[in-house]
Enzyme design. Structure first.
Site, PDB file in Angstrom:
ATOM      1  N   THR A  47       4.295   4.238  -3.778  1.00  0.00           N
ATOM      2  CA  THR A  47       5.291   3.404  -4.487  1.00  0.00           C
ATOM      3  C   THR A  47       4.670   2.061  -4.862  1.00  0.00           C
ATOM      4  O   THR A  47       4.827   1.574  -5.981  1.00  0.00           O
ATOM      5  CB  THR A  47       6.549   3.196  -3.612  1.00  0.00           C
ATOM      6  OG1 THR A  47       6.855   4.417  -2.935  1.00  0.00           O
ATOM      7  CG2 THR A  47       7.734   2.778  -4.464  1.00  0.00           C
TER       8      THR A  47
ATOM      9  N   LYS B 233      14.356   7.249   1.633  1.00  0.00           N
ATOM     10  CA  LYS B 233      13.827   6.397   2.712  1.00  0.00           C
ATOM     11  C   LYS B 233      14.952   5.689   3.486  1.00  0.00           C
ATOM     12  O   LYS B 233      14.691   5.075   4.518  1.00  0.00           O
ATOM     13  CB  LYS B 233      12.882   5.342   2.134  1.00  0.00           C
ATOM     14  CG  LYS B 233      11.738   5.901   1.290  1.00  0.00           C
ATOM     15  CD  LYS B 233      10.665   6.500   2.146  1.00  0.00           C
ATOM     16  CE  LYS B 233       9.477   7.048   1.390  1.00  0.00           C
ATOM     17  NZ  LYS B 233       8.711   6.099   0.636  1.00  0.00           N
TER      18      LYS B 233
ATOM     19  N   LYS C  65       7.060   1.126   8.745  1.00  0.00           N
ATOM     20  CA  LYS C  65       5.973   1.174   7.789  1.00  0.00           C
ATOM     21  C   LYS C  65       4.708   1.661   8.494  1.00  0.00           C
ATOM     22  O   LYS C  65       4.643   1.686   9.707  1.00  0.00           O
ATOM     23  CB  LYS C  65       5.727  -0.215   7.195  1.00  0.00           C
ATOM     24  CG  LYS C  65       6.769  -0.587   6.134  1.00  0.00           C
ATOM     25  CD  LYS C  65       6.442  -1.882   5.428  1.00  0.00           C
ATOM     26  CE  LYS C  65       5.072  -1.944   4.844  1.00  0.00           C
ATOM     27  NZ  LYS C  65       4.710  -0.848   3.917  1.00  0.00           N
ATOM     28  N   GLY C  66       3.714   2.015   7.683  1.00  0.00           N
ATOM     29  CA  GLY C  66       2.421   2.404   8.241  1.00  0.00           C
ATOM     30  C   GLY C  66       2.100   3.874   8.061  1.00  0.00           C
ATOM     31  O   GLY C  66       1.079   4.337   8.556  1.00  0.00           O
ATOM     32  N   GLY C  67       2.967   4.584   7.331  1.00  0.00           N
ATOM     33  CA  GLY C  67       2.664   5.985   7.033  1.00  0.00           C
ATOM     34  C   GLY C  67       1.325   6.100   6.315  1.00  0.00           C
ATOM     35  O   GLY C  67       0.610   7.093   6.463  1.00  0.00           O
TER      36      GLY C  67
ATOM     37  N   THR D  63       0.853  -1.202   0.000  1.00  0.00           N
ATOM     38  CA  THR D  63       0.000   0.000   0.000  1.00  0.00           C
ATOM     39  C   THR D  63       0.886   1.248   0.000  1.00  0.00           C
ATOM     40  O   THR D  63       1.963   1.239   0.598  1.00  0.00           O
ATOM     41  CB  THR D  63      -0.908  -0.011   1.249  1.00  0.00           C
ATOM     42  OG1 THR D  63      -1.796  -1.130   1.142  1.00  0.00           O
ATOM     43  CG2 THR D  63      -1.729   1.256   1.369  1.00  0.00           C
ATOM     44  N   GLY D  64       0.396   2.299  -0.656  1.00  0.00           N
ATOM     45  CA  GLY D  64       1.149   3.553  -0.704  1.00  0.00           C
ATOM     46  C   GLY D  64       1.430   3.937  -2.145  1.00  0.00           C
ATOM     47  O   GLY D  64       1.116   3.194  -3.083  1.00  0.00           O
TER      48      GLY D  64
ATOM     49  N   ALA E 218       7.983   1.470   1.950  1.00  0.00           N
ATOM     50  CA  ALA E 218       8.363   1.646   3.355  1.00  0.00           C
ATOM     51  C   ALA E 218       8.566   3.135   3.612  1.00  0.00           C
ATOM     52  O   ALA E 218       8.800   3.916   2.686  1.00  0.00           O
ATOM     53  CB  ALA E 218       9.646   0.880   3.672  1.00  0.00           C
TER      54      ALA E 218
ATOM     55  N   GLU F 269      -0.324  -5.133   6.167  1.00  0.00           N
ATOM     56  CA  GLU F 269       0.987  -5.235   5.506  1.00  0.00           C
ATOM     57  C   GLU F 269       1.901  -6.215   6.240  1.00  0.00           C
ATOM     58  O   GLU F 269       2.613  -7.008   5.622  1.00  0.00           O
ATOM     59  CB  GLU F 269       1.646  -3.851   5.433  1.00  0.00           C
ATOM     60  CG  GLU F 269       0.968  -2.920   4.443  1.00  0.00           C
ATOM     61  CD  GLU F 269       1.496  -1.499   4.496  1.00  0.00           C
ATOM     62  OE1 GLU F 269       1.332  -0.797   3.500  1.00  0.00           O
ATOM     63  OE2 GLU F 269       2.059  -1.087   5.526  1.00  0.00           O
TER      64      GLU F 269
HETATM   65  O1  LIG Z   1       3.602   1.562   4.933  1.00  0.00           O
HETATM   66  C1  LIG Z   1       2.977   2.076   4.038  1.00  0.00           C
HETATM   67  C2  LIG Z   1       1.492   2.215   4.063  1.00  0.00           C
HETATM   68  O2  LIG Z   1       0.969   1.801   5.300  1.00  0.00           O
HETATM   69  C3  LIG Z   1       3.684   2.607   2.842  1.00  0.00           C
HETATM   70  O3  LIG Z   1       4.332   1.556   2.216  1.00  0.00           O
HETATM   71  C4  LIG Z   1       4.655   3.663   3.269  1.00  0.00           C
HETATM   72  O4  LIG Z   1       3.934   4.659   3.978  1.00  0.00           O
HETATM   73  C5  LIG Z   1       5.371   4.271   2.065  1.00  0.00           C
HETATM   74  O5  LIG Z   1       4.453   4.981   1.304  1.00  0.00           O
HETATM   75  P1  LIG Z   1       4.886   5.720  -0.056  1.00  0.00           P
HETATM   76  O6  LIG Z   1       5.286   4.667  -1.025  1.00  0.00           O
HETATM   77  O7  LIG Z   1       3.633   6.470  -0.470  1.00  0.00           O
HETATM   78  O8  LIG Z   1       6.017   6.656   0.292  1.00  0.00           O
END
Ligand SMILES: O=C(CO)[C@H](O)[C@H](O)COP(=O)(O)O
Length: 262
Positions: free
Chosen positions: A36, A129, A102-104, A33-34, A91, A111
């Site tokens: 990327t 990152k 993770k978890g942003g 999720t996210g 991540a 996940e």
């Molecule tokens: O852990 C996540 C979602 O819960 C995402 O993988 C993490 O926040 C990175 O997000 P992005 O690819 O938008 O930078």
């Protein structure tokens, strides 16, 4: 037509594009999720649509499930899949041991369950990152709504007792209401600045009543694919102890941009 990507999206895209090459016909694949991971889902969708790739995808959020279905990927639940060949996810931070925050995006619980149920986890990320020490990114902690203030206070007290730097925490909000995860829980973000012993902290947090899961992924990630805006991708494999670099040719991927804009 080629959609012009920002440098950060180019970096995310090349990481996702390279990681998609790890996916083989017939695999059961965890879909992260996210932003990327969304590129990864688009890349896999193109491989399904244009190259006949047959995979079963297990999404880690409702958002990813919707995107994967839109991209023509065969979506199944983790209970149907039981075990996965591979999970590819983004991540918020990774260190040199490939431990993660993770978890942003709020999907840490699904996940972590999906990544742990996989033979291999590949993280896709832009170079920003990478950190020396985890913790500059607020550590998400998923808590059940019942008694969340008490749970938050318990977390803070424990962090003080453990002499963890920072100590402040905040309830994640969605406008003027608490952010609700796909599992109906809240997220308390821990502002720690720097995590000394991530392994210990992950275990301590998960032992607290009311805490469902935390965003520290320890010894779960096998490979990180780091994308750069100029098309370079670095691949680091923690099990093999290898680090290699390649370059993705944007010209060969133009068709991906033609109809897959955000
Ligand atoms: O852990 C996540 C979602 O819960 C995402 O993988 C993490 O926040 C990175 O997000 P992005 O690819 O938008 O930078």
């Amino acid at each position: 037509m080629t959609i012009e990507l920002s440098p950060i999206d180019r970096a995310k895209f090349v990481a996702a594009r390279r990681a998609a090459d790890f996916v083989e016909d017939g695999m059961r694949v965890g879909l992260g999720t996210g932003s990327t991971a969304a590129w990864l889902v688009r890349c896999l969708g193109e491989m399904v649509r244009d190259h006949g790739l047959r995979i079963k995808g297990v999404p880690t959020s409702a958002r990813t499930a919707e995107l994967a279905r839109d991209m023509g990927i065969n979506v199944i639940s983790l209970d149907e899949a039981r075990w996965l060949d591979l999970t590819i996810d983004g991540a918020d931070e990774f260190d040199d041991e490939l431990n993660l925050i993770k978890g942003g995006g709020g999907a840490l619980l699904q996940e972590k369950i999906v990544a742990t149920a996989s033979d291999q986890m590949i993280v896709i990320a832009d170079a920003a990152k990478e950190v020396e020490h985890l913790g500059a990114f607020p550590l998400p902690c998923e808590v059940i709504p019942f008694g969340w203030r008490t749970t938050q206070a318990l977390i803070e007290e424990t962090l003080v007792a453990m002499d963890v730097m920072g100590r402040a925490s905040s309830l994640r909000m969605n406008g003027d209401k608490p952010y609700i995860t796909d599992e109906g829980n809240y997220i308390v973000d821990l502002h720690l600045n720097r995590i000394g012993n991530a392994r210990q902290l992950a275990m301590v947090l998960n032992q607290m009543p009311g805490v469902v899961e935390n965003g520290l992924f320890i010894d779960i990630c096998d490979v990180v694919v780091i994308g750069h805006s100029d098309g370079r991708v670095e691949l680091r494999d923690i099990n093999e102890g290898t680090a290699t670099e390649e370059k993705i040719d944007f010209a060969e991927t133009d068709n991906l941009f033609s109809d897959l804009g955000d």
